[in-house]
Scaffold this motif. Structure first.
Motif, mmCIF file in Angstrom:
data_model
loop_
_atom_site.group_PDB
_atom_site.id
_atom_site.type_symbol
_atom_site.label_atom_id
_atom_site.label_comp_id
_atom_site.label_asym_id
_atom_site.label_seq_id
_atom_site.Cartn_x
_atom_site.Cartn_y
_atom_site.Cartn_z
ATOM 1 N N LEU A 16 0.598 -1.091 -0.041
ATOM 2 C CA LEU A 16 0.531 0.206 -0.027
ATOM 3 C C LEU A 16 0.915 1.153 0.340
ATOM 4 O O LEU A 16 2.054 1.554 0.873
ATOM 5 N N ASP A 17 0.732 2.119 -1.436
ATOM 6 C CA ASP A 17 1.563 3.451 -1.200
ATOM 7 C C ASP A 17 0.236 4.738 -0.708
ATOM 8 O O ASP A 17 0.183 4.633 -1.345
ATOM 9 N N SER A 37 -3.174 5.264 -6.488
ATOM 10 C CA SER A 37 -3.432 5.126 -8.282
ATOM 11 C C SER A 37 -4.444 4.192 -8.297
ATOM 12 O O SER A 37 -4.856 3.682 -9.544
ATOM 13 N N SER A 38 -5.222 2.962 -8.154
ATOM 14 C CA SER A 38 -6.131 1.850 -8.654
ATOM 15 C C SER A 38 -7.277 1.597 -7.611
ATOM 16 O O SER A 38 -6.616 1.995 -6.274
ATOM 17 N N LEU A 42 -7.425 1.464 -3.082
ATOM 18 C CA LEU A 42 -8.644 1.860 -2.669
ATOM 19 C C LEU A 42 -8.497 1.101 -1.091
ATOM 20 O O LEU A 42 -8.840 1.222 -0.263
ATOM 21 N N ALA A 43 -8.918 -0.363 -2.413
ATOM 22 C CA ALA A 43 -9.661 -0.930 -0.820
ATOM 23 C C ALA A 43 -8.465 -1.678 -0.488
ATOM 24 O O ALA A 43 -8.832 -1.860 1.607
ATOM 25 N N GLU A 61 -12.567 10.119 0.743
ATOM 26 C CA GLU A 61 -12.834 11.153 0.072
ATOM 27 C C GLU A 61 -11.489 10.910 -1.270
ATOM 28 O O GLU A 61 -10.758 11.667 -1.109
ATOM 29 N N LEU A 62 -10.954 9.532 -1.097
ATOM 30 C CA LEU A 62 -10.129 9.377 -2.043
ATOM 31 C C LEU A 62 -10.157 9.448 -3.885
ATOM 32 O O LEU A 62 -11.288 9.304 -4.243
ATOM 33 N N ALA A 63 -9.087 10.738 -4.272
ATOM 34 C CA ALA A 63 -9.872 10.556 -5.549
ATOM 35 C C ALA A 63 -8.255 9.796 -6.709
ATOM 36 O O ALA A 63 -7.563 8.904 -5.965
ATOM 37 N N GLY A 64 -8.554 9.625 -8.247
ATOM 38 C CA GLY A 64 -7.686 8.766 -9.207
ATOM 39 C C GLY A 64 -7.756 7.993 -9.074
ATOM 40 O O GLY A 64 -7.289 6.575 -10.102
#
Length: 65
Positions: A16-17, A37-38, A42-43, A61-64
């Motif tokens: 996890l980054d 990034s993916s 996110l999961a 509220e993560l984007a991308g």
């Protein structure tokens, strides 16, 4: 502190980054903002936060992805 606990969980989580994820807390309320990034990342972020919070809800509220 809850913020520190969650940030440490994100940093410790394997594969996890979370460098671009920011944790915000207001009392018991937790929200995450930033970029992943993916969908897989996110999961993993959600899983890591749930390990720390248990069944408590949080805002993601993560984007991308």
């Amino acid at each position: 502190m809850l913020t520190d606990d969650i940030q440490q969980e994100l940093l410790w989580a394997p594969m996890l980054d979370a460098r671009h994820v920011t944790v915000h807390t207001n009392g018991p309320d937790v929200s995450l903002t930033g970029f992943v990034s993916s969908y897989a990342h996110l999961a993993r972020v959600r899983e890591a936060v749930r390990r720390r919070l248990g069944a408590r809800p949080f805002v993601c509220e993560l984007a991308g992805c």
